[in-house]
Scaffold this motif. Structure first.
Motif, short mmCIF file in Angstrom:
data_model
loop_
_atom_site.label_atom_id
_atom_site.label_comp_id
_atom_site.label_asym_id
_atom_site.label_seq_id
_atom_site.Cartn_x
_atom_site.Cartn_y
_atom_site.Cartn_z
N GLY A 1 0.80 -1.23 0.00
CA GLY A 1 0.00 0.00 0.00
C GLY A 1 0.82 1.27 0.00
O GLY A 1 0.30 2.36 0.22
N LEU A 2 2.13 1.16 -0.27
CA LEU A 2 2.98 2.35 -0.29
C LEU A 2 2.91 3.06 -1.64
O LEU A 2 3.14 4.27 -1.72
N ILE A 3 2.62 2.33 -2.71
CA ILE A 3 2.26 2.93 -4.00
C ILE A 3 0.76 2.72 -4.13
O ILE A 3 0.29 1.58 -4.16
N ASP A 4 0.02 3.82 -4.19
CA ASP A 4 -1.44 3.71 -4.19
C ASP A 4 -2.09 4.14 -5.49
O ASP A 4 -3.26 4.50 -5.52
N VAL B 1 17.48 3.42 5.96
CA VAL B 1 16.78 3.94 4.79
C VAL B 1 16.12 5.24 5.18
O VAL B 1 15.36 5.31 6.17
N HIS B 2 16.40 6.28 4.42
CA HIS B 2 15.90 7.63 4.68
C HIS B 2 14.65 7.93 3.84
O HIS B 2 13.72 8.56 4.32
N GLN B 3 14.64 7.46 2.59
CA GLN B 3 13.53 7.80 1.71
C GLN B 3 13.46 6.79 0.56
O GLN B 3 14.48 6.29 0.10
N ILE B 4 12.23 6.52 0.11
CA ILE B 4 11.98 5.73 -1.09
C ILE B 4 11.09 6.58 -1.98
O ILE B 4 10.06 7.09 -1.53
N ILE C 1 7.13 10.64 -3.58
CA ILE C 1 7.74 10.02 -2.41
C ILE C 1 6.79 8.96 -1.84
O ILE C 1 5.61 9.23 -1.60
N TYR C 2 7.32 7.76 -1.62
CA TYR C 2 6.54 6.67 -1.04
C TYR C 2 6.83 6.47 0.44
O TYR C 2 5.99 5.96 1.17
#
Length: 108
Positions: free
Chosen positions: A39-42, A63-66, A74-75
């Motif tokens: 559910g991180l890409i919606d 991990v700082h950012q995806i 930004i996910y």
């Protein structure tokens, strides 16, 4: 903090913990599908290149950012997003199977 960025194609495979017939297994899953399943890409649109911003502190990787490297969407963003079970799962998979230091990357 010295940040690094690693870029992955959407079909880069990560390991995912699954249980089949009560037995623990590791299943290969494409990075973008994994993010969608969690559910991180919606959205249903394509995602071609995923970027992971990460750093090392006290000999540990974080991990700082995806985000979508092509659109900037930004996910996950460490300083502002809540740490959920879904985020924990994808970050753990990246740290275990993502080979952050061996992929195409750069210091940012």
């Amino acid at each position: 903090m010295n940040l690094n960025e690693t870029i992955y194609g959407n079909s880069y495979l990560l390991g995912r913990d699954v249980y089949i017939n009560g037995e623990h297994r590791i299943e290969n899953i494409a990075f973008d599908k994994y993010l969608r399943d969690l559910g991180l890409i919606d959205h249903t649109g394509p995602v071609h290149n995923l970027a992971v911003v990460w750093y090392v502190q006290d000999d540990e990787q974080y991990v700082h950012q995806i985000y979508d490297h092509d659109t900037g969407e930004i996910y996950f963003d460490e300083p502002t997003d809540l740490w959920t079970d879904q985020v924990d799962e994808i970050v753990s998979a990246l740290l275990m199977w993502g080979n952050l230091e061996q992929q195409i990357g750069m210091n940012i």
